[in-house]
Design a protein around this motif. Structure first.
Motif, PDB file in Angstrom:
ATOM      1  N   ASP A  89       0.804  -1.219   0.000  1.00 25.40           N
ATOM      2  CA  ASP A  89       0.000   0.000   0.000  1.00 25.40           C
ATOM      3  C   ASP A  89       0.839   1.273   0.000  1.00 25.40           C
ATOM      4  O   ASP A  89       0.297   2.377   0.052  1.00 25.40           O
ATOM      5  N   GLY A  90       2.171   1.136  -0.056  1.00 24.75           N
ATOM      6  CA  GLY A  90       3.034   2.302  -0.077  1.00 24.75           C
ATOM      7  C   GLY A  90       3.243   2.965   1.270  1.00 24.75           C
ATOM      8  O   GLY A  90       3.897   4.007   1.361  1.00 24.75           O
ATOM      9  N   GLY A  91       2.698   2.382   2.336  1.00 24.83           N
ATOM     10  CA  GLY A  91       2.834   2.955   3.671  1.00 24.83           C
ATOM     11  C   GLY A  91       4.197   2.696   4.279  1.00 24.83           C
ATOM     12  O   GLY A  91       5.080   2.095   3.665  1.00 24.83           O
ATOM     13  N   VAL A  92       4.345   3.146   5.519  1.00 28.22           N
ATOM     14  CA  VAL A  92       5.608   2.974   6.223  1.00 28.22           C
ATOM     15  C   VAL A  92       5.759   1.533   6.683  1.00 28.22           C
ATOM     16  O   VAL A  92       4.775   0.863   7.019  1.00 28.22           O
ATOM     17  N   LEU A  93       6.978   1.042   6.657  1.00 27.43           N
ATOM     18  CA  LEU A  93       7.308  -0.298   7.134  1.00 27.43           C
ATOM     19  C   LEU A  93       7.843  -0.154   8.557  1.00 27.43           C
ATOM     20  O   LEU A  93       8.887   0.476   8.766  1.00 27.43           O
ATOM     21  N   ALA A  94       7.124  -0.678   9.537  1.00 26.53           N
ATOM     22  CA  ALA A  94       7.543  -0.572  10.941  1.00 26.53           C
ATOM     23  C   ALA A  94       8.265  -1.857  11.320  1.00 26.53           C
ATOM     24  O   ALA A  94       7.643  -2.864  11.672  1.00 26.53           O
ATOM     25  N   MET A  95       9.595  -1.845  11.234  1.00 22.33           N
ATOM     26  CA  MET A  95      10.377  -3.034  11.537  1.00 22.33           C
ATOM     27  C   MET A  95      10.571  -3.146  13.055  1.00 22.33           C
ATOM     28  O   MET A  95      10.872  -2.154  13.736  1.00 22.33           O
ATOM     29  N   ALA A  96      10.409  -4.346  13.567  1.00 22.44           N
ATOM     30  CA  ALA A  96      10.638  -4.577  14.988  1.00 22.44           C
ATOM     31  C   ALA A  96      12.119  -4.445  15.284  1.00 22.44           C
ATOM     32  O   ALA A  96      12.961  -5.007  14.589  1.00 22.44           O
ATOM     33  N   GLY A  97      12.443  -3.686  16.324  1.00 20.62           N
ATOM     34  CA  GLY A  97      13.829  -3.494  16.692  1.00 20.62           C
ATOM     35  C   GLY A  97      14.028  -3.528  18.195  1.00 20.62           C
ATOM     36  O   GLY A  97      13.060  -3.503  18.968  1.00 20.62           O
ATOM     37  N   LEU A  98      15.274  -3.610  18.590  1.00 21.57           N
ATOM     38  CA  LEU A  98      15.682  -3.496  19.989  1.00 21.57           C
ATOM     39  C   LEU A  98      16.725  -2.395  20.069  1.00 21.57           C
ATOM     40  O   LEU A  98      17.439  -2.148  19.102  1.00 21.57           O
ATOM     41  N   TYR A  99      16.825  -1.746  21.233  1.00 19.62           N
ATOM     42  CA  TYR A  99      17.865  -0.743  21.393  1.00 19.62           C
ATOM     43  C   TYR A  99      18.586  -0.932  22.716  1.00 19.62           C
ATOM     44  O   TYR A  99      18.063  -1.537  23.656  1.00 19.62           O
ATOM     45  N   GLU A 100      19.801  -0.423  22.759  1.00 23.87           N
ATOM     46  CA  GLU A 100      20.614  -0.479  23.972  1.00 23.87           C
ATOM     47  C   GLU A 100      21.320   0.859  24.162  1.00 23.87           C
ATOM     48  O   GLU A 100      21.482   1.632  23.208  1.00 23.87           O
ATOM     49  N   ILE A 101      21.731   1.107  25.394  1.00 24.51           N
ATOM     50  CA  ILE A 101      22.475   2.324  25.730  1.00 24.51           C
ATOM     51  C   ILE A 101      23.804   1.883  26.340  1.00 24.51           C
ATOM     52  O   ILE A 101      23.828   1.297  27.424  1.00 24.51           O
ATOM     53  N   TRP A 102      24.880   2.150  25.624  1.00 25.93           N
ATOM     54  CA  TRP A 102      26.215   1.722  26.055  1.00 25.93           C
ATOM     55  C   TRP A 102      26.978   2.906  26.622  1.00 25.93           C
ATOM     56  O   TRP A 102      27.041   3.977  26.021  1.00 25.93           O
ATOM     57  N   ARG A 103      27.546   2.715  27.794  1.00 28.84           N
ATOM     58  CA  ARG A 103      28.291   3.771  28.476  1.00 28.84           C
ATOM     59  C   ARG A 103      29.776   3.625  28.184  1.00 28.84           C
ATOM     60  O   ARG A 103      30.378   2.588  28.452  1.00 28.84           O
ATOM     61  N   ASP A 104      30.353   4.677  27.594  1.00 32.95           N
ATOM     62  CA  ASP A 104      31.783   4.686  27.301  1.00 32.95           C
ATOM     63  C   ASP A 104      32.532   5.106  28.571  1.00 32.95           C
ATOM     64  O   ASP A 104      32.503   6.276  28.967  1.00 32.95           O
ATOM     65  N   GLN A 105      33.190   4.141  29.192  1.00 36.93           N
ATOM     66  CA  GLN A 105      33.867   4.400  30.458  1.00 36.93           C
ATOM     67  C   GLN A 105      35.097   5.285  30.309  1.00 36.93           C
ATOM     68  O   GLN A 105      35.642   5.772  31.307  1.00 36.93           O
ATOM     69  N   HIS A 106      35.539   5.526  29.086  1.00 37.46           N
ATOM     70  CA  HIS A 106      36.712   6.361  28.861  1.00 37.46           C
ATOM     71  C   HIS A 106      36.367   7.845  28.802  1.00 37.46           C
ATOM     72  O   HIS A 106      37.269   8.683  28.759  1.00 37.46           O
ATOM     73  N   LEU A 107      35.075   8.167  28.794  1.00 42.26           N
ATOM     74  CA  LEU A 107      34.649   9.554  28.705  1.00 42.26           C
ATOM     75  C   LEU A 107      34.146  10.040  30.057  1.00 42.26           C
ATOM     76  O   LEU A 107      33.604   9.267  30.851  1.00 42.26           O
TER      77      LEU A 107
END
Length: 253
Positions: free
Chosen positions: A143-161
């Motif tokens: 139908d030309g609409g948006v494709l909502a792909m299932a995803g996961l996210y993470e937040i990584w802490r850079d210990q050097h900063l």
């Protein structure tokens, strides 16, 4: 597998489409018809509002946000963020068990908006090294609409900063994949997992544990696939011509 997709919608259009109430995008991303791993992408997710001022106040529900994440999930426990280069996909069948994904599946789920995605089909032709030449296909909603792909996210802490460094947290994501439905299986045996509109709220709500019942492959007929020019195989190429249908007589067989 999903290793390349197109994302050309403007943030204001995504905010309206996904009923976002909190825009966290620092600046609009340019339309990208050749999204590749390690690139920045739009993600829709829900996170808790500010904590109540006092214990007597009720906790506010999570707010739906639009953010910019990096494609290639870096687990919070990773020592080297380059691991994200190998974490662009998570298999639906094992996502609740794999150490890299199971925590995110429980509480950090997102939607990755796309116009469509690419897959490569090995043809009967061979190159100079005797390997099959692959024909790229673009696969998008019928139908030309948006494709909502299932995803996961993470937040990584850079210990050097330092603690006050604005870049100390790295937000990354991965695309869930599933067995390709029948009409697409001849191109590739895997495909991104789509989340239907009536399941968006349940999928995004971090108060719900990761429920495998939410993971339902796309119904046959909802997606269309057509051959496109080999230009997409080079990530340096980028433009709307990449998703233009290739005349069948020009497609490889």
């Amino acid at each position: 597998m999903c290793g390349r997709y197109a994302s050309s919608r403007r943030p204001e259009d995504l905010i309206e489409e996904f009923e976002v109430v909190d825009d966290r995008t620092p600046a609009p991303l340019a339309a990208d018809y050749n999204v590749a791993p390690t690139k920045e992408v739009y993600a829709v997710l829900e996170r808790g509002a500010r904590p109540p001022a006092s214990p007597q106040d009720g906790a506010e529900p999570p707010q739906r946000q639009l953010r910019v994440l990096t494609w290639g999930l870096v687990p919070s426990w990773a020592k080297d963020p380059s691991i994200g280069n190998r974490m662009i996909n998570a298999r639906m069948e094992t996502v609740a068990e794999k150490p890299a994904f199971k925590r995110a599946f429980a509480v950090r789920r997102c939607l990755l908006p796309a116009d469509g995605y690419y897959e490569w089909y090995p043809t009967s032709q061979t190159n100079a090294k005797g390997k099959p030449v692959k024909q790229p296909y673009f696969i998008r909603p019928a139908d030309g609409g948006v494709l909502a792909m299932a995803g996961l996210y993470e937040i990584w802490r850079d210990q050097h900063l330092a603690d006050d460094d604005p870049d100390r947290f790295r937000w990354t994501c991965t695309v869930l994949t599933t067995q390709a439905e029948d009409s697409l299986g001849h191109i590739h045996d895997r495909m991104p997992l789509m989340v239907e509109r009536d399941r968006w709220a349940d999928w995004l709500d971090p108060r719900h544990g990761g429920e495998l019942s939410l993971l339902v492959p796309a119904a046959p007929g909802n997606l269309v696939a057509y051959p496109v020019a080999p230009l997409v195989s080079n990530v340096r190429n980028n433009g709307p011509e990449l998703v233009e249908p290739l005349p069948l007589e020009d497609a490889l067989s």
